[in-house]
Write an enzyme that holds these catalytic residues in place. Sequence first.
Site, mmCIF file in Angstrom:
data_model
loop_
_atom_site.group_PDB
_atom_site.id
_atom_site.type_symbol
_atom_site.label_atom_id
_atom_site.label_comp_id
_atom_site.label_asym_id
_atom_site.label_seq_id
_atom_site.Cartn_x
_atom_site.Cartn_y
_atom_site.Cartn_z
ATOM 1 N N ASP A 92 -64.933 63.066 13.738
ATOM 2 C CA ASP A 92 -63.129 62.558 13.262
ATOM 3 C C ASP A 92 -63.540 60.798 12.186
ATOM 4 O O ASP A 92 -62.805 60.943 11.562
ATOM 5 C CB ASP A 92 -62.244 62.051 14.570
ATOM 6 C CG ASP A 92 -61.877 63.486 14.961
ATOM 7 O OD1 ASP A 92 -62.805 64.262 14.554
ATOM 8 O OD2 ASP A 92 -61.044 63.482 15.829
ATOM 9 N N SER B 23 -56.775 64.334 13.964
ATOM 10 C CA SER B 23 -57.347 62.921 14.536
ATOM 11 C C SER B 23 -56.127 62.351 13.367
ATOM 12 O O SER B 23 -56.803 61.456 12.362
ATOM 13 C CB SER B 23 -58.012 63.008 13.438
ATOM 14 O OG SER B 23 -59.166 63.454 14.448
ATOM 15 N N GLU C 118 -67.699 73.007 17.360
ATOM 16 C CA GLU C 118 -66.508 71.959 17.954
ATOM 17 C C GLU C 118 -67.345 71.603 19.211
ATOM 18 O O GLU C 118 -67.832 72.894 19.900
ATOM 19 C CB GLU C 118 -65.357 73.029 17.556
ATOM 20 C CG GLU C 118 -64.656 72.562 16.558
ATOM 21 C CD GLU C 118 -64.168 72.325 16.086
ATOM 22 O OE1 GLU C 118 -63.835 70.563 16.519
ATOM 23 O OE2 GLU C 118 -63.180 72.528 15.385
ATOM 24 N N ASP D 145 -70.689 66.869 18.386
ATOM 25 C CA ASP D 145 -70.725 66.507 18.795
ATOM 26 C C ASP D 145 -71.340 65.430 18.988
ATOM 27 O O ASP D 145 -72.714 64.433 18.744
ATOM 28 C CB ASP D 145 -70.019 65.396 17.831
ATOM 29 C CG ASP D 145 -68.572 65.231 18.331
ATOM 30 O OD1 ASP D 145 -68.050 65.914 19.705
ATOM 31 O OD2 ASP D 145 -68.021 64.325 17.527
HETATM 32 C C1 GLA Z 1 -61.982 65.919 19.129
HETATM 33 C C2 GLA Z 1 -63.257 64.200 19.346
HETATM 34 C C3 GLA Z 1 -64.154 64.303 18.594
HETATM 35 C C4 GLA Z 1 -64.726 65.571 19.132
HETATM 36 C C5 GLA Z 1 -63.960 67.471 17.934
HETATM 37 C C6 GLA Z 1 -64.272 68.331 19.409
HETATM 38 O O1 GLA Z 1 -61.493 65.533 17.765
HETATM 39 O O2 GLA Z 1 -62.527 62.887 18.850
HETATM 40 O O3 GLA Z 1 -65.841 63.739 18.575
HETATM 41 O O4 GLA Z 1 -65.737 65.745 20.008
HETATM 42 O O5 GLA Z 1 -62.451 66.943 19.398
HETATM 43 O O6 GLA Z 1 -65.395 68.926 18.075
#
Ligand code: GLA
Length: 378
Positions: A170, A123, A32, A35
């Site tokens: 996501d 997401s 987490e 990215d």
């Molecule tokens: C959200 C963002 C992703 C990622 C996560 C954490 O879902 O959209 O890009 O950074 O948080 O891992």
Amino acid sequence: MNTSTVKKAFADHFDGECAVYASPGRINLIGEHTDYNGGFVFPGAVDCGIVAAIRPNGTDRVRAYAIDLNRNSTFGLEEKDCPEEGWAKYIFGVCREMAKLGVEVKGFDCAFSGDVPLGAGMSSSAALESTFAFALNDLFADNRIDKFALAKVGQMTEHHYVGVNCGIMDQFASVFGKQGNLMRLDCRSMEFEYFPFDPKGYRLVLVNSVVKHELVDSPYNKRRESCERVAKTLGIETLRDASFEDLEAAKEKISEEDYKRAKYVIGEKQRVLDVCDALVRGDYETVGKRMYATHWGMSRDYEVSCEELDFLVTLAERCGVTGSRIMGGGFGGCTINLVKEELYDKFIACAKSEFAAKYGHEPKIYDVVISDGARRIE
Ligand code: GLA
């Protein structure tokens, strides 16, 4: 995902034929906030998502109907035409980002519905973006835009039209998802690998605290800024290239808060690799240990957890659950849990009753079914 309801809503609202597209939400086993730091993530698509019925309407306007909200929005396709409604901005953003790739997006009618729980860290927004990016590619570009570019369209929609400076995880998961497989993505090189995921004797289950997070105006963008500041101080592009030693050496030059954020990220990028190795060996105990470490890193150092999620993870630990952690961007939503089959019923019963006794409502439970990514249904 209910295709016939969406088709019927389209027919009632606009009449006539339509094409139907769908894209899923996602889980993330581990990795987490890595990215946007050029690190690794380990997501998979799930069996809930967004379904949209669409048909070009021969005009230069989009007529969109959000079935679940029973709301309509009509907007043009120029930059100045951005709609007011939050949900419609996602569709508008995708149209604009596709146009920036040279696609001649024309007006269309659409009706859509979703079953990804909102604000659960699964997401729903990426599912919406991917559905429309995939559909516009099919309807207006003869599918010449490649899948990575479609994922980028969703990400850029977030950056430019929603205000969340998210990474690519996501949208990548929603577009590339494959039934029964997780994906390890290197967010720097964008190379990825499918990992068949079938942990014999274990189940993956999400426990939704139903505490909603809103990433717009939330500290999400601030976390990203912290990481970028540390990378800049270290003279590197992203924290992907930083070690704990580098961070210690620069400790005096960065704030205590930024130090904690970077410490979490540096730990997390190694945890994803450890989990991949452990999975190859079938060593789920190690997978679980890393999941707990991620949780407490996100709670204490990255500070994106909340009381309810810490409560759920502590409870999981006490019930003997193999691994448990907050999933997604944070500030509410779900925990993801790796549970031995024989413990499953006891854990779920405890999570429901103890959470309800403390917070006045039961958490919601979702058994994870790893599914396919964006597609045309009919
Ligand atoms: C959200 C963002 C992703 C990622 C996560 C954490 O879902 O959209 O890009 O950074 O948080 O891992």
